[in-house]
Design a protein around this motif. Structure first.
Motif, mmCIF file in Angstrom:
data_model
loop_
_atom_site.group_PDB
_atom_site.id
_atom_site.type_symbol
_atom_site.label_atom_id
_atom_site.label_comp_id
_atom_site.label_asym_id
_atom_site.label_seq_id
_atom_site.Cartn_x
_atom_site.Cartn_y
_atom_site.Cartn_z
ATOM 1 N N ARG A 101 -6.303 -3.872 11.058
ATOM 2 C CA ARG A 101 -5.348 -3.236 11.978
ATOM 3 C C ARG A 101 -6.054 -2.250 12.901
ATOM 4 O O ARG A 101 -5.700 -2.124 14.071
ATOM 5 C CB ARG A 101 -4.248 -2.508 11.215
ATOM 6 N N VAL A 102 -7.052 -1.549 12.361
ATOM 7 C CA VAL A 102 -7.816 -0.618 13.191
ATOM 8 C C VAL A 102 -8.545 -1.389 14.287
ATOM 9 O O VAL A 102 -8.570 -0.972 15.448
ATOM 10 C CB VAL A 102 -8.789 0.222 12.333
ATOM 11 N N ALA A 114 -7.522 -3.869 15.705
ATOM 12 C CA ALA A 114 -6.506 -4.283 16.674
ATOM 13 C C ALA A 114 -5.861 -3.094 17.401
ATOM 14 O O ALA A 114 -4.934 -3.285 18.178
ATOM 15 C CB ALA A 114 -5.431 -5.103 15.963
ATOM 16 N N GLY A 115 -6.338 -1.862 17.132
ATOM 17 C CA GLY A 115 -5.844 -0.714 17.872
ATOM 18 C C GLY A 115 -5.138 0.374 17.088
ATOM 19 O O GLY A 115 -4.804 1.421 17.651
ATOM 20 N N ALA A 116 -4.863 0.138 15.809
ATOM 21 C CA ALA A 116 -4.239 1.190 15.000
ATOM 22 C C ALA A 116 -5.244 2.320 14.792
ATOM 23 O O ALA A 116 -6.460 2.117 14.882
ATOM 24 C CB ALA A 116 -3.795 0.632 13.646
ATOM 25 N N LEU A 117 -4.734 3.502 14.517
ATOM 26 C CA LEU A 117 -5.584 4.642 14.194
ATOM 27 C C LEU A 117 -5.296 5.117 12.786
ATOM 28 O O LEU A 117 -4.127 5.198 12.377
ATOM 29 C CB LEU A 117 -5.325 5.802 15.168
ATOM 30 N N GLN A 145 -4.165 11.284 21.335
ATOM 31 C CA GLN A 145 -4.019 9.935 20.772
ATOM 32 C C GLN A 145 -2.568 9.585 20.459
ATOM 33 O O GLN A 145 -2.248 8.416 20.217
ATOM 34 C CB GLN A 145 -4.839 9.794 19.472
ATOM 35 N N ARG A 160 0.331 8.540 21.517
ATOM 36 C CA ARG A 160 1.018 7.870 22.626
ATOM 37 C C ARG A 160 2.203 7.069 22.078
ATOM 38 O O ARG A 160 2.197 6.655 20.926
ATOM 39 C CB ARG A 160 0.046 6.924 23.335
ATOM 40 N N GLN A 215 1.830 4.046 19.497
ATOM 41 C CA GLN A 215 0.575 4.069 18.751
ATOM 42 C C GLN A 215 0.862 3.835 17.270
ATOM 43 O O GLN A 215 1.701 4.505 16.685
ATOM 44 C CB GLN A 215 -0.138 5.418 18.927
ATOM 45 N N GLU A 216 0.163 2.883 16.682
ATOM 46 C CA GLU A 216 0.308 2.617 15.245
ATOM 47 C C GLU A 216 -0.599 3.555 14.461
ATOM 48 O O GLU A 216 -1.783 3.685 14.761
ATOM 49 C CB GLU A 216 -0.066 1.168 14.928
ATOM 50 N N TRP A 217 -0.025 4.200 13.449
ATOM 51 C CA TRP A 217 -0.748 5.135 12.594
ATOM 52 C C TRP A 217 -0.835 4.596 11.171
ATOM 53 O O TRP A 217 0.161 4.113 10.637
ATOM 54 C CB TRP A 217 -0.052 6.496 12.580
#
Length: 141
Positions: A29-30, A32-35, A76, A78, A81-83
């Motif tokens: 997932r990270v 793919a853009g998750a943080l 970050q 936004r 945004q997936e956390w």
């Protein structure tokens, strides 16, 4: 207001609203853009290390720093945004991720926390990184 007979009941309720991620799934997932957001205090991050690329926000600031409209949010934070929340063993992170979900934020946590991450052979960096910064990418196992 809902009350719970035990902390275990509270945890079960929190986890009911979450998609909990195994460490390898969180890693994907990270990519793919998750943080990943690490909510542990400095002494735990120093003891167990940190996930490279994670954002450090100790638990007591979490909702304010991650909600885009809080007035105290991180850059970050936004919309959309997936956390992925991480703690030591995956208990406190479930409660924290559930709080984020209740605010309408896409959030999950890592099964087993940093211990599960390390056991899966994923990278860990020495800590502690200062609060509300991103962990550098120097890694060790």
């Amino acid at each position: 207001m809902t009350t719970y007979a035990s902390v275990d009941d509270l945890l079960a309720s929190a986890r009911h609203s979450l998609e909990r991620l195994e460490p390898l799934d969180a890693y994907a997932r990270v990519a793919a853009g998750a943080l990943i957001v690490d909510i542990r205090p400095a002494w735990q991050r120093e003891s167990d290390g940190e996930i490279p690329g994670s954002v450090i926000v100790e638990r007591n600031h979490l909702e304010w720093r991650l909600h885009p409209a809080s007035g105290a949010s991180l850059p970050q934070a936004r919309d959309g945004q997936e956390w992925i929340v991480v703690c030591t063993e995956g208990y406190t992170s479930s409660l924290a991720a559930s709080a984020l979900v209740s605010l309408g934020l896409p959030a999950s946590d890592i099964v087993g926390g940093i211990h599960g991450w390390r056991a899966a052979g994923l990278p860990v960096a020495a800590g502690p990184t200062p609060v509300e910064t991103v962990v550098g990418v120097t890694t060790s196992s």
